[in-house]
Design an enzyme around this catalytic site. Structure first.
Site, PDB file in Angstrom:
ATOM      1  N   HIS A 158      79.253  79.164  30.546  1.00 44.38           N
ATOM      2  CA  HIS A 158      79.967  80.434  30.741  1.00 44.38           C
ATOM      3  C   HIS A 158      78.971  81.477  31.239  1.00 44.38           C
ATOM      4  O   HIS A 158      77.814  81.503  30.800  1.00 44.38           O
ATOM      5  CB  HIS A 158      80.568  80.874  29.393  1.00 44.38           C
ATOM      6  CG  HIS A 158      81.185  82.232  29.419  1.00 44.38           C
ATOM      7  ND1 HIS A 158      80.656  83.321  28.757  1.00 44.38           N
ATOM      8  CD2 HIS A 158      82.319  82.681  30.024  1.00 44.38           C
ATOM      9  CE1 HIS A 158      81.437  84.376  28.941  1.00 44.38           C
ATOM     10  NE2 HIS A 158      82.436  84.009  29.717  1.00 44.38           N
ATOM     11  N   ASN A 159      79.401  82.311  32.194  1.00 43.61           N
ATOM     12  CA  ASN A 159      78.502  83.336  32.750  1.00 43.61           C
ATOM     13  C   ASN A 159      77.139  82.721  33.087  1.00 43.61           C
ATOM     14  O   ASN A 159      76.086  83.214  32.683  1.00 43.61           O
ATOM     15  CB  ASN A 159      78.299  84.499  31.766  1.00 43.61           C
ATOM     16  CG  ASN A 159      79.535  85.367  31.610  1.00 43.61           C
ATOM     17  OD1 ASN A 159      80.496  85.260  32.384  1.00 43.61           O
ATOM     18  ND2 ASN A 159      79.543  86.226  30.616  1.00 43.61           N
ATOM     19  N   GLU A 163      79.807  78.737  36.216  1.00 44.81           N
ATOM     20  CA  GLU A 163      80.667  79.873  36.550  1.00 44.81           C
ATOM     21  C   GLU A 163      79.954  80.810  37.516  1.00 44.81           C
ATOM     22  O   GLU A 163      78.760  81.079  37.357  1.00 44.81           O
ATOM     23  CB  GLU A 163      81.050  80.629  35.269  1.00 44.81           C
ATOM     24  CG  GLU A 163      82.060  81.739  35.515  1.00 44.81           C
ATOM     25  CD  GLU A 163      82.484  82.448  34.239  1.00 44.81           C
ATOM     26  OE1 GLU A 163      83.523  83.123  34.266  1.00 44.81           O
ATOM     27  OE2 GLU A 163      81.779  82.326  33.215  1.00 44.81           O
ATOM     28  N   ASP A 185      80.646  84.599  39.190  1.00 46.84           N
ATOM     29  CA  ASP A 185      81.439  85.827  39.274  1.00 46.84           C
ATOM     30  C   ASP A 185      81.052  86.563  40.552  1.00 46.84           C
ATOM     31  O   ASP A 185      79.923  87.053  40.670  1.00 46.84           O
ATOM     32  CB  ASP A 185      81.163  86.739  38.071  1.00 46.84           C
ATOM     33  CG  ASP A 185      81.720  86.176  36.773  1.00 46.84           C
ATOM     34  OD1 ASP A 185      82.177  85.027  36.788  1.00 46.84           O
ATOM     35  OD2 ASP A 185      81.686  86.888  35.753  1.00 46.84           O
ATOM     36  N   HIS A 240      77.715  90.263  36.197  1.00 44.45           N
ATOM     37  CA  HIS A 240      78.804  90.511  35.253  1.00 44.45           C
ATOM     38  C   HIS A 240      79.352  91.898  35.557  1.00 44.45           C
ATOM     39  O   HIS A 240      78.724  92.897  35.235  1.00 44.45           O
ATOM     40  CB  HIS A 240      78.296  90.407  33.812  1.00 44.45           C
ATOM     41  CG  HIS A 240      79.382  90.196  32.815  1.00 44.45           C
ATOM     42  ND1 HIS A 240      79.677  91.086  31.826  1.00 44.45           N
ATOM     43  CD2 HIS A 240      80.265  89.181  32.673  1.00 44.45           C
ATOM     44  CE1 HIS A 240      80.693  90.626  31.111  1.00 44.45           C
ATOM     45  NE2 HIS A 240      81.053  89.474  31.606  1.00 44.45           N
ATOM     46  N   GLU A 284      85.169  83.319  39.757  1.00 45.79           N
ATOM     47  CA  GLU A 284      85.890  84.565  39.505  1.00 45.79           C
ATOM     48  C   GLU A 284      85.719  85.411  40.758  1.00 45.79           C
ATOM     49  O   GLU A 284      84.616  85.842  41.081  1.00 45.79           O
ATOM     50  CB  GLU A 284      85.304  85.288  38.288  1.00 45.79           C
ATOM     51  CG  GLU A 284      85.879  84.847  36.968  1.00 45.79           C
ATOM     52  CD  GLU A 284      85.487  85.797  35.845  1.00 45.79           C
ATOM     53  OE1 GLU A 284      85.217  86.975  36.127  1.00 45.79           O
ATOM     54  OE2 GLU A 284      85.449  85.354  34.689  1.00 45.79           O
TER      55      GLU A 284
END
Length: 742
Positions: A310-311, A340, A342, A355, A389
């Site tokens: 995650h992240n 991931e 983003d 983030h 994302e």
């Protein structure tokens, strides 16, 4: 074990003339630039020590006659990268050519060391030299490794480097090593009032004599002096439960581990040979047959647990921590198979990764994709899922699509027809393929603008915060990017809707709180036999802490995403599960979580047709060379061992031994802990060693996590790991394992 002789042996092992020259150049010392950023570059003098195992360094301003104060071990280095393979070295690429640059990557979470030599030749001397020394250390047997470890400690105590230490220095050193000693123990054969290095090794081995192993040896030895092939066969059959073919197996173990040529020729094993076997990978608690790839990899993707981050871009917390491509490298090297990304609008038309709406630093998307392309399949050949994302404008989405196509090339899976088939392909069918997961345009003929609902992703972006004014946001999606998505992110409506309408490549994401809410429904397990489910940490975890993945694995969730940068019990469990099956990042779920006709309920495991609970006995016998946790000279650990079971709720349990006062060196517990395991195929066993403290929280010493189904019965060593999951050799605990039916 003379240091000069050892150096010559290593020089000889490097074989060619070039290898010898590299070693001599490193031992002579060299000025290298240490680089942290474009604005931070400092000269340091680096020098390989005579032991050929450690490198010392000091700042440019310190006199050359001064002692080198700072040292790191070759064994701490995981890999040497050549060229501009870090953000720091990329930032100075216009100043220093790639042929002069290299990076030392350390084990665990220690930062990398980025260095620039004055010439390509000097850079190669260090690159090739360190790699050769690393290979030499990897090829040592366990006995030699232990000698090396003891010698390392001796060198630390021998401050004036004269090859001997006095009683006071020895006592101080042994306290640091968690040993308390008296003067009468000192093995000063030369009667010089000091210990020379070989005397120190013998002294240390006398202190570490394994009486518990000697007792076991005497129990099975016919003559009290050695184990015959028949004696060893009996031991393997009765204790280790290695019954089939154990006569041949006994002979193989004698050939492999017996140090005496005479005993080996006579098919005998000495107590030293038995100890070498017990401390080897074959004597480990982890069944070596399950460390290599052993599972069926031809089932649909939905039938596998997938190691997931995650992240992934974050090195620290998700409010102000740095973003770095190094975080992707570290995750991929650990076998992570779902990362991931983003994506946000950046300056000059370049999408960036960070983030959003926080103070975390930004990195270029093209650098992230390049890193993924370079490291995707170094640890595992099985498919990599890239979870996107997307917060970018149409213009920058077009740039995203271009980068994914051009940089990933043939690795990118492009046959992304909706639905694929009634089931997703298998990991075997998707070897060396990268699958993009993100939003897709529903139906171009009905939706020519490419507008998609952002409600599910908005929940993920805001990490459990509701959309503003309760309205569902919309986002325009670029067709070129949409067409690249193999796994389609969809909003989850209900299990009934999923059962009747979902296509096999559609995936929903749940925050940990939503996933726990849905776990109360029996259909969640059934849903996960067909569809991929992704679970991610709550947005309230601003420190990038983790939730326990076990509850989600119990429901059959495949992509249980954790913050890989955060050490702790949760990552211990993740590492423990994915260490098996060749560290491929894919673990076949138990059959009870793949069969659609028989619904498994983790809350009531006894209701399954083939319910066979097991009794699990762990006799915690002793500990070996536990590391010091407090650096105060007088402090010696008071260790205890806790065994924790993670699995279905009925299996969750923990028990611990008493603590041993003032002995981290060779503590003996001889305590048996007992557990009932109701669902063995979902159970994980977590060994934790702590330093007891009656006034405050116990200090962590070491840990090890293993799937219950991978445990070998009998007398075994549990080789301890640090909080970061790296080895703290030679630290271990010695146990006896017994598993019976209830």
């Amino acid at each position: 074990m003379e240091r000069n002789g050892q150096s010559e042996a290593i020089s000889h092992s490097l074989a060619d003339e070039q290898g010898h020259q590299n070693l001599e150049a490193m031992k002579a010392g060299m000025f290298l630039r240490k680089v942290r950023s474009r604005s931070w570059k400092r000269q340091r003098h680096y020098k390989l020590q005579e032991d050929c195992k450690t490198i010392a360094y000091k700042s440019n301003g310190i006199k050359m006659t001064d002692l080198f104060k700072k040292i790191f071990s070759i064994s701490d280095v995981e890999v040497v990268r050549e060229g501009h393979q870090s953000e720091a070295l990329l930032s100075v690429a216009d100043e220093f050519p790639a042929v002069r640059c290299f990076t030392l990557v350390f084990r665990g979470r220690r930062g990398n060391l980025d260095l620039v030599a004055d010439s390509a030749k000097e850079a190669q001397a260090w690159i090739q030299g360190i790699r050769a020394l690393m290979e030499n250390m990897e090829n040592m047997d366990e006995s030699t490794k232990l000698d090396q470890w003891i010698s390392d400690w001796f060198l630390k105590a021998d401050l004036n480097k004269d090859g001997r230490i006095n009683f006071k220095e020895a006592k101080k050193l042994l306290k640091i090593m968690n040993v308390d000693m008296n003067e009468e123990h000192m093995a000063d054969k030369s009667e010089s009032g000091t210990l020379e290095d070989q005397e120190f090794v013998e002294f240390y081995k006398m202190l570490t004599e394994r009486t518990e192993v000697l007792d076991l040896f005497q129990d099975y030895s016919s003559d009290g002096k050695s184990l015959s092939q028949c004696d060893l066969e009996e031991f393997l059959r009765e204790e280790q439960l290695e019954g089939e073919g154990s006569y041949e197996h006994a002979l193989q173990l004698i050939d492999r581990y017996e140090p005496s040529d005479t005993a080996r020729m006579n098919h005998m094993m000495s107590v030293d040979g038995l100890l070498m076997y017990l401390t080897s990978p074959e004597g480990s608690i982890f069944n070596p047959e399950r460390q290599d790839l052993f599972q069926d990899m031809s089932q649909p993707l939905a039938h596998y647990y997938i190691s997931s981050s995650h992240n992934t871009y974050l090195m620290e917390d998700q409010l102000k921590g740095p973003s770095s491509v190094e975080a992707y490298i570290q995750a991929l090297k650990r076998g992570c198979r779902c990362v991931e990304v983003d994506c946000w609008n950046g300056s000059n038309g370049e999408p960036v990764v960070y983030h959003g709406h926080t103070l975390t630093s930004k990195i270029l998307l093209k650098d992230v994709i390049t890193t993924i392309a370079n490291y995707a399949f170094k640890a595992s050949e099985y498919p990599l899922i890239v979870s996107i994302e997307n917060h970018c404008s149409i213009e920058q989405q077009e740039v995203m699509a271009l980068y994914f196509r051009d940089i990933l090339g043939d690795m990118l899976l492009t046959n992304t027809v909706d639905g694929v088939s009634s089931e997703l392909p298998s990991p075997e069918a998707l070897k060396r393929k990268i699958l993009l997961k993100g939003k897709k345009i529903e139906n171009e003929s009905e939706n020519p603008t490419g507008e998609v609902s952002d409600e599910d992703e908005a929940a993920e972006i805001n990490k459990d915060s509701p959309p503003t004014n309760g309205k569902k946001s919309k986002q325009n999606l670029c067709k070129e990017l949409s067409d690249l998505m193999f796994c389609k992110s969809v909003h989850f409506h209900s299990f009934e809707h999923s059962r009747t309408s979902a296509k096999s490549n559609e995936m929903s994401s749940f925050s940990e709180s939503k996933a726990h809410k849905y776990s109360k429904e029996a259909d969640f397990v059934l849903h996960n036999t067909r569809q991929l489910t992704r679970v991610y940490p709550s947005g309230m975890r601003t420190d990038s802490s983790n939730y326990s993945p076990v509850d989600m694995w119990n429901m059959g969730c495949q992509i249980v995403a954790l913050n890989f940068q955060s050490a702790g019990m949760e990552m211990d469990l993740n590492d423990g599960l994915f260490t098996q099956n060749g560290c491929s990042g894919y673990i076949l779920k138990p059959e009870i979580l793949c069969k659609r006709e028989r619904l498994f309920d983790p809350e009531n495991p006894e209701e399954r047709d083939d319910y066979h609970p097991l009794l699990f006995y762990v006799k915690v016998i002793s500990g070996q060379q536990l590391p010091k946790v407090k650096q105060k000279e007088w402090s010696i650990v008071d260790p205890l061992v806790r065994v924790e079971i993670y699995g279905v709720p009925l299996d969750q349990a923990k028990q611990e031994t008493k603590y041993i006062d003032n002995n981290g060196f060779n503590p003996h517990w001889n305590e048996t802990l007992q557990f009932t395991i109701h669902t063995p195929e979902l159970a994980l066993v977590h060994f934790v060693v702590e330093d007891y403290d009656k006034a405050s929280r116990n200090d962590f010493i070491g840990q090890y996590t293993i799937p219950f189904t991978n445990i070998q019965p009998g007398y075994r060593h549990v080789h301890l790991l640090s909080k970061d999951g790296t080895s703290i050799h030679p630290s271990s605990i010695y146990v006896h394992i017994k598993i019976t039916e209830l």
